[in-house]
Design a protein around this motif. Structure first.
Motif: not given
Length: 465
Positions: A50, A67, A92, A133, A136
């Motif tokens: 990430f 994450l 992100v 969340l 993701a």
């Protein structure tokens, strides 16, 4: 219900991924570029899967760690590692400004044989932990399915997991959400309301926010896809990668829970068992567990969190000790990271405990805002209305102490209220009127001091959307 927005972007990926540098301030993390301001570098997670950018380096680091934790939890649930190489980073991007009605944007697609994914968050102050969340997790499950996409079909947006599966799996990775969903379903069952399985599996698109349908989706994922059941999860990824419809026929043919059974009868039996389970978690709001995590976070090792901490600073500090070091350059970075970690505890916390968490975060956020530098009258620029700075160091110190004392008072009120609740559960007696009411507000007929008004202004700014 509004639909979550997912689009395909095929231009400009390389420019965002190609930025690389080194972040010396945050140990264990790697910078992916500089955003034009000191301490605002994009951060890779420790597993290098990430990359988070758009906030301060410390805030990016905390979100990247969250994450990475989610990715490990997903791997445990599906029983197989994520098929991600070091050049397949999930980016992100946290926007600095956004309109109030914007939602988290999930972006993915095939480009020249590579599967790219991005998550765009509409502003750091508006991050919803649960929605983040879920977004993701949707991308991670699609990453699994992308591996099963035939070469001839590796174009366009790519594999898309139904929302009821991705949202349900997300709910099951978080202990706080599992506890909340169990209580919701028990209440639904007691009131004679239940959602048929046939209706749950039709929810291919779910809106952001807290919905009863997501509690049923979590139960359906637990019912149909066992933890670590690699064979069933692999069959699902293969089907989604091949653009097959995940309907009742597919589930009957591939899920062990439905083999040689009537689907709705098996589903209602599963719900009834969950609703009648008398577990400790059913009677608990996990308040003390979250409060214990809060206490652990308020005690920390500054040398392990940020670089540049002088050797004369103790190995361990309590959050209030930072007042004594407020003018040292390492404190803002540490306070910012600590504030983000503490605010992550809001997920699953009661409203009273959320207020406690917000009060400690307000104290830490004020450590990031030192007094404004003195300038000559002809050099004075326009002040940022979103950034309240104390006029001098004495006011800053008084404001920090006021914010800390306010957080401690709310913390004590939560503990007292929680104790009353525990006594009620032990006695199984009806609570007398007013037991669960919020503490009475402080008297307003006492004139506010200059420092108190300053602290009130800080909290009003923090509470504003």
């Amino acid at each position: 219900m509004r639909r979550s927005l997912c689009i395909l972007v095929c231009v400009g990926w390389g420019g965002w991924l190609g930025v690389a540098a080194t972040l010396a301030q945050v140990p264990g993390a790697t910078s992916a570029g500089h955003l034009g301001k000191p301490g605002r570098a994009s951060i890779f997670s420790a597993d290098h899967r990430f990359m988070v950018g758009g906030m301060t380096s410390a805030e990016n680091m905390v979100l990247a760690e969250s994450l990475a934790t989610l990715a490990r939890q997903v791997e445990e649930k599906v029983g197989q590692p994520l098929p991600m190489t070091r050049d397949q980073v999930l980016g992100v991007m946290v926007q600095s400004l956004s309109s109030p009605n914007k939602e988290i944007l999930k972006v993915q697609g095939w480009d020249d044989g590579q599967f790219y994914q991005r998550l765009v968050v509409p502003g750091a102050l508006r991050i919803d932990g649960e929605d983040l969340l879920e977004g993701a997790c949707w991308l991670l499950l699609n990453r699994y399915a992308a591996e099963w996409t035939p070469l001839a079909r590796r174009t366009g947006m790519g594999a898309v997991m139904p929302d009821w599966i991705s949202a349900g799996l997300t709910q099951n990775t978080q202990a706080a959400l599992r506890s909340r969903n169990r209580e919701w379903l028990a209440r639904e069952w007691a009131e004679g309301r239940r959602l048929p399985l046939a209706q749950v599996i039709k929810q291919e698109l779910l809106p952001p926010g807290r919905w009863r349908e997501k509690a049923y989706a979590a139960a359906a994922v637990e019912f149909l896809f066992g933890d670590g059941d690699t064979a069933t999860w692999t069959a699902l990824f293969q089907a989604v990668g091949g653009k097959q419809v995940i309907d009742g026929v597919w589930l009957r043919n591939h899920c062990p829970a439905l083999q040689d059974r009537k689907p709705e009868a098996a589903w209602f039996l599963f719900l009834s068992q969950r609703a009648t389970q008398q577990t400790v978690a059913t009677w608990s709001d996990r308040g003390m567990q979250i409060e214990a995590q809060l206490l652990q976070m308020l005690h920390f090792r500054p040398h392990d969190m940020v670089a540049g901490v002088p050797s004369d600073v103790p190995v361990e500090l309590f959050a209030r000790d930072l007042i004594d070091y407020r003018d040292q350059p390492w404190v803002p970075t540490l306070a910012s990271a600590l504030s983000l970690r503490i605010q992550s505890l809001k997920l699953g916390a009661t409203r009273v405990l959320q207020d406690v968490i917000a009060s400690y975060a307000a104290y830490l956020d004020q450590l990031v805002t030192p007094p404004a530098a003195k300038t000559s009258w002809w050099n004075k620029g326009r002040k940022d209305p979103r950034k309240i700075q104390p006029p001098d160091d004495a006011t800053w110190q008084l404001a920090l102490n006021q914010l800390w004392l306010r957080a401690e008072r709310q913390h004590q009120a939560f503990l007292e209220s929680n104790q009353v609740r525990k006594r009620y559960v032990d006695s199984f007696d009806a609570a007398p009127p007013g037991v669960f009411d919020e503490p009475a507000p402080a008297a307003t007929d006492v004139p506010r001091t200059r420092v108190q008004k300053y602290v009130d202004g800080i909290e009003e700014k923090l509470a504003a959307p």
